[in-house]
Design an enzyme around this catalytic site. Structure first.
Site, mmCIF file in Angstrom:
data_model
loop_
_atom_site.group_PDB
_atom_site.id
_atom_site.type_symbol
_atom_site.label_atom_id
_atom_site.label_comp_id
_atom_site.label_asym_id
_atom_site.label_seq_id
_atom_site.Cartn_x
_atom_site.Cartn_y
_atom_site.Cartn_z
ATOM 1 N N ASP A 12 45.161 43.434 45.524
ATOM 2 C CA ASP A 12 46.163 43.294 45.738
ATOM 3 C C ASP A 12 47.426 43.558 46.340
ATOM 4 O O ASP A 12 47.126 42.600 46.669
ATOM 5 C CB ASP A 12 46.146 45.130 46.444
ATOM 6 C CG ASP A 12 47.059 45.958 46.022
ATOM 7 O OD1 ASP A 12 47.493 46.125 45.233
ATOM 8 O OD2 ASP A 12 47.117 47.425 46.495
ATOM 9 N N GLY A 15 51.652 41.293 42.647
ATOM 10 C CA GLY A 15 53.350 42.158 41.890
ATOM 11 C C GLY A 15 54.268 41.766 42.834
ATOM 12 O O GLY A 15 55.186 40.907 42.795
ATOM 13 N N HIS A 29 50.306 36.926 39.473
ATOM 14 C CA HIS A 29 48.956 36.778 38.495
ATOM 15 C C HIS A 29 48.333 35.707 38.223
ATOM 16 O O HIS A 29 47.156 35.307 39.737
ATOM 17 C CB HIS A 29 48.998 37.887 37.301
ATOM 18 C CG HIS A 29 48.757 38.969 37.715
ATOM 19 N ND1 HIS A 29 48.516 39.685 38.686
ATOM 20 C CD2 HIS A 29 49.753 40.116 36.697
ATOM 21 C CE1 HIS A 29 48.880 40.807 38.226
ATOM 22 N NE2 HIS A 29 50.117 41.852 36.964
ATOM 23 N N LEU A 123 26.645 30.825 45.644
ATOM 24 C CA LEU A 123 27.053 32.076 45.737
ATOM 25 C C LEU A 123 27.308 33.064 44.538
ATOM 26 O O LEU A 123 27.332 32.878 44.034
ATOM 27 C CB LEU A 123 28.818 31.743 45.687
ATOM 28 C CG LEU A 123 29.595 33.701 46.037
ATOM 29 C CD1 LEU A 123 29.118 33.931 47.447
ATOM 30 C CD2 LEU A 123 30.830 33.442 45.974
#
Length: 235
Positions: A12, A15, A29, A123
């Site tokens: 999050d 932006g 982004h 991973l």
């Protein structure tokens, strides 16, 4: 220090991070995508075996068309980058979510990425794309309902284990730690079933600034928790 086996992250703040620098949201982004690659490498070196990131939710389609189009372009490019990174670091990559709404070329790149990395022993990296947990559970229930309709299952056969085998995350251990960046304290329809006993860590740091040091802080906080499963304290 105990290292969580599986870490999930709600990415999050891209932006807001860009806006604070007088840049367009899409710049955030792009920087956020670069940070995913860094955290994958650092997480595995730390000893984390599974990493799941929330990249694009079912609700994200409601964003302005130009932003969605830019995200899809970024996703196309990221699939190429991720394939190179996976080859370098032997990551096993899996995309969770309803891929049917994605364009055919993106679905093809996802399939190629999953095939090419399926046997890698590094991973285990899960990317949630067009993912919503309620939608995931709805799809699982429909699959089970269809099996019952065809006589392959009986209602009494339904168990938590059976439901889990119909989720997008089947075969993946449930997260030990959920990290959400940029300070918001909500799940945003992410892994609702899987997070039943997961520890939460919220940081005000926006995702593009979330680095190895911030990951270490999250793991340190995880180590201060009194871990319990089903109400029973872990030995």
């Amino acid at each position: 220090m105990e290292i969580p086996n599986h870490v999930a992250i709600i990415l999050d703040g891209n932006g807001r991070w860009a806006k604070s620098r007088n840049m367009p949201r899409n710049y955030g982004h792009v920087q956020g995508a670069k940070q995913v690659e860094l955290i994958c490498e650092k997480a595995y070196k730390m000893g984390i075996q599974y990493l799941t990131v929330y990249a694009f939710s079912t609700e994200n389609w409601s964003r302005p068309k130009e932003e969605v189009d830019a995200l899809m372009k970024l996703l196309r490019n990221y699939m190429k980058t991720c394939l190179k990174t996976a080859e370098k670091n032997r990551m096993c990559v899996r995309v969770i979510g309803d891929k049917s709404r994605l364009d055919a070329d993106i679905r093809e790149r996802i399939a190629e990425l999953e095939r090419a990395t399926a046997n890698n022993d590094g991973l285990h990296f899960q990317i949630a794309i067009n993912y919503g947990s309620r939608d995931e559970i709805r799809r699982a229930v429909r699959q089970i309902g269809e099996a019952i309709r065809q006589g392959a299952l009986q209602p009494e056969d339904i168990s938590e284990e059976l439901i889990a085998t119909h989720l997008d995350t089947r075969g993946i251990p449930e997260p030990d730690l959920l990290i959400r960046t940029c300070g918001e304290q909500r799940l945003s329809n992410f892994l609702l079933w899987q997070l039943a006993y997961t520890e939460f860590y919220v940081t005000p740091v926006a995702w593009p600034d979330f680095d190895e040091v911030e990951l270490g802080k999250a793991v340190e906080a995880y180590n201060t928790r009194d871990r319990r499963y089903g109400g029973v304290k872990e030995a």
